[in-house]
Design an enzyme around this catalytic site. Structure first.
Site, PDB file in Angstrom:
ATOM      1  N   ASP A  19       0.839  -1.205   0.000  1.00 38.78           N
ATOM      2  CA  ASP A  19       0.000   0.000   0.000  1.00 38.78           C
ATOM      3  C   ASP A  19       0.873   1.254   0.000  1.00 38.78           C
ATOM      4  O   ASP A  19       0.366   2.377  -0.119  1.00 38.78           O
ATOM      5  CB  ASP A  19      -0.990  -0.012   1.171  1.00 38.78           C
ATOM      6  CG  ASP A  19      -0.304  -0.109   2.509  1.00 38.78           C
ATOM      7  OD1 ASP A  19       0.938  -0.246   2.543  1.00 38.78           O
ATOM      8  OD2 ASP A  19      -1.007  -0.036   3.538  1.00 38.78           O
ATOM      9  N   SER A  20       2.198   1.070   0.088  1.00 37.70           N
ATOM     10  CA  SER A  20       3.125   2.192  -0.080  1.00 37.70           C
ATOM     11  C   SER A  20       2.949   2.823  -1.459  1.00 37.70           C
ATOM     12  O   SER A  20       3.458   3.915  -1.716  1.00 37.70           O
ATOM     13  CB  SER A  20       4.578   1.736   0.118  1.00 37.70           C
ATOM     14  OG  SER A  20       4.850   0.580  -0.643  1.00 37.70           O
ATOM     15  N   ASP A  41      -1.159  -6.041  -0.462  1.00 41.27           N
ATOM     16  CA  ASP A  41      -1.517  -5.447   0.839  1.00 41.27           C
ATOM     17  C   ASP A  41      -3.013  -5.220   0.952  1.00 41.27           C
ATOM     18  O   ASP A  41      -3.645  -4.700   0.020  1.00 41.27           O
ATOM     19  CB  ASP A  41      -0.831  -4.077   0.976  1.00 41.27           C
ATOM     20  CG  ASP A  41       0.305  -4.099   1.969  1.00 41.27           C
ATOM     21  OD1 ASP A  41       0.325  -4.987   2.842  1.00 41.27           O
ATOM     22  OD2 ASP A  41       1.179  -3.217   1.871  1.00 41.27           O
ATOM     23  N   LYS A  68      -1.412  -9.498   2.473  1.00 44.41           N
ATOM     24  CA  LYS A  68      -0.665  -9.110   3.680  1.00 44.41           C
ATOM     25  C   LYS A  68      -1.541  -8.184   4.518  1.00 44.41           C
ATOM     26  O   LYS A  68      -2.205  -7.296   3.967  1.00 44.41           O
ATOM     27  CB  LYS A  68       0.646  -8.426   3.310  1.00 44.41           C
ATOM     28  CG  LYS A  68       1.393  -7.880   4.531  1.00 44.41           C
ATOM     29  CD  LYS A  68       2.837  -7.521   4.227  1.00 44.41           C
ATOM     30  CE  LYS A  68       3.041  -6.163   3.607  1.00 44.41           C
ATOM     31  NZ  LYS A  68       2.565  -5.028   4.439  1.00 44.41           N
ATOM     32  N   GLU A  83      -1.635  -5.726   8.043  1.00 42.11           N
ATOM     33  CA  GLU A  83      -0.954  -5.052   9.151  1.00 42.11           C
ATOM     34  C   GLU A  83      -1.746  -5.276  10.432  1.00 42.11           C
ATOM     35  O   GLU A  83      -2.977  -5.154  10.415  1.00 42.11           O
ATOM     36  CB  GLU A  83      -0.866  -3.535   8.901  1.00 42.11           C
ATOM     37  CG  GLU A  83       0.221  -3.162   7.934  1.00 42.11           C
ATOM     38  CD  GLU A  83       0.390  -1.649   7.779  1.00 42.11           C
ATOM     39  OE1 GLU A  83      -0.061  -0.882   8.651  1.00 42.11           O
ATOM     40  OE2 GLU A  83       0.968  -1.254   6.760  1.00 42.11           O
ATOM     41  N   GLU A 132       8.829  -4.750  10.559  1.00 43.91           N
ATOM     42  CA  GLU A 132       9.303  -3.449  10.053  1.00 43.91           C
ATOM     43  C   GLU A 132       9.857  -2.595  11.187  1.00 43.91           C
ATOM     44  O   GLU A 132       9.191  -2.374  12.213  1.00 43.91           O
ATOM     45  CB  GLU A 132       8.138  -2.713   9.351  1.00 43.91           C
ATOM     46  CG  GLU A 132       8.589  -1.375   8.780  1.00 43.91           C
ATOM     47  CD  GLU A 132       7.636  -0.783   7.751  1.00 43.91           C
ATOM     48  OE1 GLU A 132       6.668  -1.449   7.346  1.00 43.91           O
ATOM     49  OE2 GLU A 132       7.890   0.379   7.362  1.00 43.91           O
TER      50      GLU A 132
HETATM   51  O1  KIV Z   1       3.586  -1.228   1.674  1.00 41.85           O
HETATM   52  C1  KIV Z   1       4.774  -1.567   1.758  1.00 41.85           C
HETATM   53  O2  KIV Z   1       5.623  -1.179   0.943  1.00 41.85           O
HETATM   54  C2  KIV Z   1       5.158  -2.449   2.840  1.00 41.85           C
HETATM   55  C3  KIV Z   1       6.615  -2.762   3.000  1.00 41.85           C
HETATM   56  C4  KIV Z   1       7.333  -1.607   3.567  1.00 41.85           C
HETATM   57  C5  KIV Z   1       6.845  -3.989   3.794  1.00 41.85           C
HETATM   58  O3  KIV Z   1       4.339  -2.903   3.579  1.00 41.85           O
END
Ligand code: KIV
Length: 263
Positions: A43-44, A82, A111, A113, A180
């Site tokens: 999600d970055s 994500d 993934k 969080e 992280e």
């Molecule tokens: O969204 C992302 O890029 C991440 C990584 C930093 C692990 O979750």
């Protein structure tokens, strides 16, 4: 091709896992040709691709579109997507809807969080036959609650909580856990205490694999240099040089040459 079983085997064999983020078709094509083990459509992308100031702005529609583009470019890679901001916090049914969207876009796994409060949803997703990767330590979706992008688990109580969280995620059925921004020693302890692989970013050398944001490791932003980041290229300089060379060639009329025209 890497799959969930490969993840488990890699940990047993102490063979480290490499992962980078990817959000678009042409980068995915390059990664597909590389030796890298797997891809995270993180999600970055809200920050890297869309210029927002945090991952809070990633939506399920954005994730779906980017996952589909990456899948088209990297058909041979294991692709983890994500779950975006709050998609796991509005009840099991809405969480499963978001998982369905990402999996139907072509992801191989999702993934999530968070820890204890996500355990019920994680169990349901795993029961539905979908691999889930956990993510603890610095969780960018909770950055406002964490008081900024800081190293987590520096104090004993925080470290103990992260150890417990990792164990709960393993019990819930996660096939791997992203750690992280935590101290090296804690990265080591957690990696030893769970049987599933840990993938670190700013979590030291002892995790079972490493992940970096593609644009960060390629040096796209010369001003972004956190301690944990190793830059493998200076893309900022390379791309700026190419753009300026094109501009100069247009101005000087040296582009296009006759060989670059249809005559
Ligand atoms: O969204 C992302 O890029 C991440 C990584 C930093 C692990 O979750």
């Amino acid at each position: 091709m890497v799959n969930v079983h490969t993840f488990a085997r890699r940990k047993e064999e102490n063979c480290k896992i490499s992962m980078v983020t990817c959000y678009d078709f042409w980068s995915a094509r390059l990664i597909n040709q590389s030796k890298l083990d797997c891809i995270l459509v993180g999600d970055s992308l809200a920050v890297v691709m869309h210029g927002f100031d945090s991952t809070v702005h990633a939506t399920i529609e954005m994730m779906e579109m980017h996952v589909a583009a990456v899948v088209r470019g990297a058909p041979d890679k294991f692709i983890i997507a994500d779950m975006p901001f709050l998609s796991c916090s509005k009840g099991i049914s809405r969480g499963l809807d978001a998982v369905q969207t990402l999996m139907q876009a072509g992801a191989s796994a999702v993934k999530i969080e968070g820890s204890a409060h996500q355990v019920d949803l994680i169990k349901r997703i795993v029961e539905a036959g979908i691999p889930v990767m956990g993510h603890i330590g610095l969780m960018p979706q909770s950055v406002h609650n964490l008081g900024g992008h800081r190293v987590q688990g520096k104090e004993e109580i925080g470290a103990k909580k992260l150890m417990d969280d990792a164990n709960q995620l393993e019990q819930a059925g996660c096939f791997g856990i992203v750690l992280e921004c935590i101290p090296n020693k804690l990265g080591d302890c957690i990696s030893k205490s769970v049987s599933v692989p840990t993938i670190g970013i700013g979590a030291g050398p002892h995790t079972d694999g490493q992940v970096l944001v593609l644009h960060d490791m390629l040096g796209v932003d010369p001003d972004f240099s956190p301690k944990f980041l190793r830059k493998y290229a200076n893309s900022s300089e390379l791309i700026t040089h190419a753009l300026n060379s094109f501009h100069d060639d247009v101005r000087s009329k040296s582009f296009p040459a006759l060989t670059e025209t249809y005559g």
